[in-house]
Design an enzyme around this catalytic site. Structure first.
Site, mmCIF file in Angstrom:
data_model
loop_
_atom_site.group_PDB
_atom_site.id
_atom_site.type_symbol
_atom_site.label_atom_id
_atom_site.label_comp_id
_atom_site.label_asym_id
_atom_site.label_seq_id
_atom_site.Cartn_x
_atom_site.Cartn_y
_atom_site.Cartn_z
ATOM 1 N N ASP A 41 -20.881 -30.299 30.058
ATOM 2 C CA ASP A 41 -21.265 -31.075 28.867
ATOM 3 C C ASP A 41 -22.790 -31.181 28.821
ATOM 4 O O ASP A 41 -23.421 -31.605 29.784
ATOM 5 C CB ASP A 41 -20.628 -32.469 28.924
ATOM 6 N N SER A 82 -19.919 -34.730 21.286
ATOM 7 C CA SER A 82 -18.940 -34.117 22.189
ATOM 8 C C SER A 82 -17.519 -34.167 21.619
ATOM 9 O O SER A 82 -16.662 -33.401 22.053
ATOM 10 C CB SER A 82 -18.977 -34.789 23.560
ATOM 11 N N THR A 135 -14.671 -35.193 25.754
ATOM 12 C CA THR A 135 -14.376 -33.778 26.038
ATOM 13 C C THR A 135 -12.921 -33.565 26.470
ATOM 14 O O THR A 135 -12.196 -32.794 25.821
ATOM 15 C CB THR A 135 -15.370 -33.208 27.066
ATOM 16 N N ASP A 255 -24.603 -33.986 30.761
ATOM 17 C CA ASP A 255 -24.951 -34.608 29.479
ATOM 18 C C ASP A 255 -25.634 -35.966 29.664
ATOM 19 O O ASP A 255 -26.601 -36.279 28.961
ATOM 20 C CB ASP A 255 -23.661 -34.774 28.670
ATOM 21 N N HIS A 324 -28.426 -35.132 21.657
ATOM 22 C CA HIS A 324 -28.132 -33.708 21.778
ATOM 23 C C HIS A 324 -29.110 -32.928 20.916
ATOM 24 O O HIS A 324 -29.771 -33.502 20.057
ATOM 25 C CB HIS A 324 -26.704 -33.421 21.291
HETATM 26 MG MG MG Z 1 -17.964 -34.770 27.923
HETATM 27 ZN ZN ZN Z 2 -23.839 -36.558 24.998
#
Ligand code: MG
Ligand code: ZN
Length: 361
Positions: A41, A82, A135, A255, A324
């Protein structure tokens, strides 16, 4: 006297890589029995190169020979979240940010994990976040909001996933609606286990393995070998199914390091994820019937390397956002069907290529 009619139809063929084509070039490529999809991620090219620059040894991700890129934008935003990113990989449809395997109108989308189950493959997921996070949720749940964690936990009961290993136990037992979903899992013949150390991969049946009440700790705070060992165990367990398996592994916290603009956090999580990649590749190399795909849902942090020292193992990292970014992300593939993953394509094509590789109907 008989008349012979010839019907000429323009056929749109689906080639061996799951891509629509009007040509008849459809050579039968080798098909895998198993697919292991590893999602880092927030893992863009820069995160990978930062880890490559700092690591003492070559990363396992450098073992891949086939590399592609996918475009990550969602149905609503140039920069995906995500939820929409996971949905694209899991269902082959771009949806709005925050959605979990429902389309932009809220209609449920069938996921590759659900296709795999319907085709009698064994299925599993391993994550370093809560198993209810966006996710993994994209592969098993159908919700208008990624933040409906308790609903997402409930959606696990609508599937027959054979094993999941991750955090998030609280979403199953400490709920506002007072339901105890651990009892519901047991009623569906799941064995509920605390701690990945306590799961024996030679076991038979269905397993819910919880590794934390909420998210798992960061690597720097003592997660240890949870991800690579859980990956190895999940593979050995699922490989008992003669018809094959689909397994999703997530390095969730790469992430979170990006959101924190913390390069050490990104790097330690990526190195850990790379160890899980090694487990998948080692198995696939021996097995010969397993397609391993490594990709990301999006990049996080807009990371750039503005200076560094290869010999001295140093980098100067700069983040350009705490969110992101919209850049395309890499895809690495190994094993039968890997040749389909070179090139530049949509995030949704990753789903179509996997469906085609496994011949899922
Ligand atoms: Mg994730
Ligand atoms: Zn994120």
């Amino acid at each position: 006297m008989k008349k012979i009619y010839t019907i000429v139809a323009l056929l749109i063929l689906i080639n061996a890589c799951g891509i629509e084509t009007e040509s008849k070039e459809n050579k039968d490529l080798n098909k895998p029995k198993n697919v292991i999809l590893l999602i880092g991620d927030g893992m863009g090219v820069t995160q990978i190169y930062a880890a490559m620059s700092l690591a003492q040894e070559k990363l396992n991700i450098e073992r891949f020979k086939i590399v592609g890129f996918h475009k990550t934008y969602s149905a609503s935003n140039y920069v995906t979240d995500s939820g929409a990113g996971g949905t694209a990989l899991a269902t082959g449809i771009k949806t709005k940010n925050k959605h979990i395997s429902v389309d932009s109108l809220g209609v449920k989308l069938k996921t590759i994990l659900e296709y795999a189950e319907d085709n009698n493959l064994a299925t599993g997921m391993v994550t370093t976040s809560a198993i209810t996070h966006a996710t993994p949720a994209s592969f098993i749940a159908h919700e208008n909001s990624r933040y409906n964690y308790e609903n997402i936990a409930k959606d696990f009961l609508d599937t027959d996933i054979d094993i999941f290993i991750g955090g998030g136990k609280d979403n199953f037992e400490k709920r506002k609606d007072k339901l105890n979903l651990l009892d519901s899992l047991k009623a569906k013949n799941y064995t509920v286990i605390d701690g990945y150390e306590n799961f024996k991969p030679e076991s038979k049946g269905k397993f819910a393995v919880f590794t934390a009440p909420k998210h798992n700790p960061k690597m720097s705070e003592g997660r240890g070998d949870m991800l690579p060992v859980s990956t190895e165990k999940a593979i050995a367990f699922l490989n008992q199914n003669e018809k094959g398996f689909f397994l999703m592994i997530e390095g969730s916290q790469i992430d979170w390091g990006g959101h924190d603009n913390d390069i050490d956090y990104v790097n330690s999580e990526l190195i850990d994820f790379d160890k899980a990649i090694a487990k998948a590749l080692d198995f696939a190399q021996k097995d010969g019937e397993t397609l391993v795909i490594v990709t990301a849902d999006h990049e996080t942090g807009g990371l750039s390397l503005v200076d560094g020292d290869i010999g001295g193992k140093q980098i100067e990292a700069k983040f350009s956002t705490t969110d992101h970014s919209g850049v395309m992300v890499p895809v690495f593939a190994f094993g039968p069907g890997a040749e389909c993953f070179g090139g530049i394509y949509q995030n949704t094509d990753v789903f179509h290529k996997m469906i085609s590789a496994l011949n899922l109907k």
